[in-house]
Design a protein around this motif. Structure first.
Motif, short mmCIF file in Angstrom:
data_model
loop_
_atom_site.label_atom_id
_atom_site.label_comp_id
_atom_site.label_asym_id
_atom_site.label_seq_id
_atom_site.Cartn_x
_atom_site.Cartn_y
_atom_site.Cartn_z
N SER B 87 -39.14 -7.22 72.13
CA SER B 87 -39.60 -7.80 73.38
C SER B 87 -38.75 -7.31 74.56
O SER B 87 -39.21 -7.34 75.70
N ILE B 94 -47.10 -7.83 73.43
CA ILE B 94 -46.74 -9.10 72.81
C ILE B 94 -46.55 -8.81 71.33
O ILE B 94 -47.37 -8.13 70.72
N THR B 96 -45.89 -10.18 67.39
CA THR B 96 -46.04 -11.37 66.55
C THR B 96 -46.02 -10.98 65.07
O THR B 96 -46.68 -10.03 64.67
N ASP B 126 -47.80 -17.28 63.16
CA ASP B 126 -46.84 -18.09 63.89
C ASP B 126 -47.62 -19.18 64.63
O ASP B 126 -48.07 -18.99 65.75
N ASN B 129 -45.18 -22.20 67.20
CA ASN B 129 -44.39 -21.74 68.34
C ASN B 129 -45.29 -21.77 69.57
O ASN B 129 -46.33 -21.12 69.60
N PRO B 130 -44.92 -22.54 70.60
CA PRO B 130 -45.81 -22.66 71.77
C PRO B 130 -46.08 -21.34 72.47
O PRO B 130 -47.08 -21.19 73.18
N GLU B 131 -45.19 -20.34 72.28
CA GLU B 131 -45.44 -19.05 72.93
C GLU B 131 -46.26 -18.10 72.06
O GLU B 131 -46.56 -16.99 72.46
N SER B 132 -46.62 -18.56 70.88
CA SER B 132 -47.34 -17.67 69.97
C SER B 132 -48.71 -17.27 70.53
O SER B 132 -49.45 -18.12 71.03
N PRO B 133 -49.05 -15.98 70.47
CA PRO B 133 -50.35 -15.53 70.98
C PRO B 133 -51.47 -15.73 69.97
O PRO B 133 -52.63 -15.51 70.29
N LYS B 233 -50.79 -6.46 76.64
CA LYS B 233 -51.06 -7.77 77.23
C LYS B 233 -52.47 -7.89 77.81
O LYS B 233 -53.05 -8.96 77.82
#
Ligand SMILES: Nc1ncnc2c1ncn2[C@@H]1O[C@H](COP(=O)(O)OP(=O)(O)OP(=O)(O)O)[C@@H](O)[C@H]1O
Ligand SMILES: [Mg+2]
Lengths: 232, 424
Positions: B87, B94, B96, B126, B129-133, B233
């Motif tokens: 990252s 992104i 993952t 994932d 995890n709140p940031e997971s795409p 992205k």
């Protein structure tokens, strides 16, 4: 009488069509001279070679042997392009079946030869209207052939032939599809053109009405010239 | 002269209408099929990226060599630090991690005896995890057909088809039987909170979706993952960029002889996609060629019939002193005009249909029953800039070709014979 310059001269002109094993001699050693201003007709029975001779003079067809000199060009030696140019510049055709382009108006039909000659638009307009005036059809300029009578169609065809002011007009049975009144009408127009513009006319015809207007009558029989008379 | 030709085309419908309609139809089909192939390709790339390959994917070298067999014993260890690094190095993507796994799903009855068993192929994502795409990549909210999404560890999703054959309800407990990273038996319990359907037959057949950390624990894969996927992205795959990226990444490990060193592969490099896309391109070109030839044959015949009808006109024009080359060219110009107008109309129609199907799609699920390709069941066309032009190639081309052949009659016939036919 025979004074004008020579426009057409044929020498021992022969046209032979192969017919399976046989040959058909359509023209047999034809020697003729046509001068400026003539009003001549080829007469003779069906199959005697009248159309064949007109086609060769008009550079639409080639002789088998002999030669035809038209406007100082030997037609048998011309390429397609040169033959087209000869027709375009010097020869007008009038046919038995009129052969106007059906999707174009009288005006546009008459204009067509001038398009090929790349005449400017204003000059085209002037000459087309003048030609239509000659055949007394200026008021029908925007009519299509289907909207015109047979006589009117043939008059448009005459206008189309004269609009480029050719030296020679070849007319193959121009009255065969017309009644007596219309026949006289177009013959009068052609006689006037011959008289006033000095255009040379050569007809192929059986029609007595046409023959009565001729100044020279050439009789063909089996591809040969059997009589060539001046009518005064 | 062009004006003269245009008048003829407009006034003589029987000359222009049939070729016009033929060209329109052919062009319409060409444009539509082109957009269809485009849509197929885009759709295929898109779902392959989402569900399988990412835009780029990192695996260990040895995992990559046998990726089809899901060799989790060869998985990459040290995922967290690699993710950190990625990252920073490549912030335009992104990243993952995922673990694919296979195993048996065991449904117990009230006393804990096996009631029913079935094979599954799962993907660990994932999830928490709140940031997971992954939620948006898999569009899980939309895929959910019953129950709810997992909220905590120990919860998982199951394909609705599989749930039906195993007679499960949301909330049922199941046991996953699989093997750990080092090959011993792995057993883990899950609560199936919901059922999903992606509309992709290959994915819906026996899918289970679980959380990454759950599966890491179950399979003894601490800080390990089979695959790390990277997505641009804006979610647009550009092969050149991705290839450069992969090269750049792999160059950093080129002196490392370790078979567990990471290896980055682009979407196109994975699973024979390059060949497939190449074939699709070939197919597009062949398609255009077929339409050119087929339409040219039809138009050639139309031209032959047309010129039979027009011998009169052709004869007169030659008698008027038009040169054969000029006449031939004018026939070509005429057909180019008709071809152009026909292509215009056909392109408009083809685009209209394509735009409609781009917005609404057609259901092709019945065709995909036994397919293992990752293609969504609703097929959409895709209109691109080139869709506006492609139809003109067969449209104008075939029109010209047809007339060029049929018009040769002008040269073959003697002028006097043309005249004779016009007298008759
Ligand atoms: N293309 C051709 N092939 C074979 N024979 C032909 C061809 N054109 C003309 N002929 C023959 O040549 C001969 C002369 O024909 P031509 O058309 O010149 O006669 P014509 O005098 O104009 O007759 P009509 O008064 O009937 O128009 C005829 O016997 C005809 O059958
Ligand atoms: Mg005749």
């Amino acid at each position: 009488m025979r004074k004008g310059e020579i426009l057409i001269e044929t020498k021992d002109l022969v046209k032979i069509y192969p017919m399976g094993r046989h040959e058909l001699v359509a023209l047999n050693r034809v020697n003729l001279i046509f001068r400026k201003g003539e009003f001549a007709g080829l007469v003779g029975p069906s199959g005697s070679g009248k159309t064949t001779l007109l086609n060769i003079i008009g550079s639409l067809d080639l002789p088998t042997s002999g030669s035809a000199v038209v406007m100082e060009r030997r037609v048998e030696e011309l390429s397609h392009k040169e033959a087209a140019r000869l027709r375009n510049e010097h020869i007008g055709f009038i046919f038995q079946t009129f052969n106007l382009l059906p999707y174009y108006t009288a005006y546009e039909n008459v204009e067509f030869p001038l398009l090929l000659l790349k005449v400017s638009a204003s000059e085209r307009r002037r000459r087309v209207m003048e030609a239509l005036d000659w055949v007394r059809l200026a008021d029908r300029a925007s009519s299509r052939p289907a909207q015109l009578s047979g006589g009117e169609c043939q008059r448009v065809a005459i206008a189309r032939a004269i609009v480029k002011q050719p030296a020679i007009i070849l007319a193959d049975e121009p009255t065969a599809n017309l009644d007596a009144e219309n026949s006289h009408n177009i013959l009068q127009i052609m006689a006037e053109l011959n008289h006033e513009l000095g255009t040379t006319f050569i007809f192929a015809t059986h029609d007595e009405k046409v023959i009565s207007y001729l100044k020279r009558k050439i009789t063909l029989f089996d591809g040969r010239v059997v009589k060539d008379e001046i009518i005064s | 002269m062009i004006g003269f030709l245009l008048k003829g085309i407009i006034r003589d419908r029987s000359r222009s209408l049939f070729p016009f309609l033929t060209v329109s139809l052919g062009v319409m089909l060409t444009v539509f099929l082109y957009c269809y192939i485009n849509g197929l390709e885009t759709n295929f790339i898109d779902s392959t990226a989402r569900y399988a390959s990412g835009h780029v994917k990192i695996m260990t070298r040895s995992y990559a060599a046998e990726a089809d067999q899901i060799p989790n014993d060869l998985a990459y260890i040290g995922v967290n630090s690699l993710l950190e690094e990625l990252s920073h190095q490549y912030p335009e993507l992104i990243w993952t991690p995922r673990i694919r796994f296979a195993g048996l799903l065991d449904v117990p009855d009230e006393v804990g005896e096996t009631k029913i068993q079935g094979p599954i192929s799962g993907i660990a994502l994932d999830l928490f995890n709140p940031e997971s795409p992954e939620y948006s990549i898999f569009d899980l909210k939309r895929a959910l057909v019953a129950g709810r999404l997992p909220e905590k560890m120990g919860e998982a999703l199951l394909s609705a088809d599989l749930a039906q054959t195993m007679d499960l309800k949301p909330g049922d407990k199941v046991t996953l039987i699989s093997s750990t990273m080092d090959g011993s038996l792995a057993v883990a319990n899950f609560t199936i909170t919901g059922f999903i359907r992606f509309g992709i037959t290959a994915l819906d057949r026996g899918a289970m979706i679980a959380d990454l950390r759950d599966i890491q624990q179950a399979l003894d894969m601490e800080d390990a993952a089979g695959e790390i996927l990277g997505f641009y992205k804006n979610f647009v795959y550009r092969d050149k960029e991705a290839t450069l990226l992969a090269q750049n990444f792999n160059d950093r490990y080129k002196d490392d002889k370790d078979e567990f060193a990471p290896l980055m592969l682009t979407l196109k490099k994975q699973s024979g996609l390059a060949e497939l896309l190449g074939m699709m391109n070939l197919f597009s070109s062949v398609l255009v060629l077929i339409f050119v030839v087929a339409m040219a044959i039809v138009l050639w015949n139309a031209g032959l019939m047309g010129s039979l009808r027009r011998y009169g006109e052709i004869g007169v024009r030659l008698a008027m002193g038009e040169d054969k080359g000029h006449l031939y060219r004018s026939l070509l110009i005429e057909s180019a005009i008709i071809g152009f107008l026909g292509s215009l109309a056909g392109t408009a129609l083809g685009l209209a249909v394509s735009y409609y199907l781009q917005a609404h799609g057609i259901d092709i699920s019945s065709l995909m029953k036994s397919s293992s390709l990752l293609v969504v069941e609703v097929l959409r066309t895709k209109v691109t800039a080139f869709s506006y032009f492609i139809g003109f190639i067969p449209g104008v081309g075939a029109s010209l070709l047809g007339t060029a052949i049929s018009g040769l009659g002008v040269y073959r016939r003697q002028t006097s014979v043309l005249m004779k036919e016009l007298e008759g």
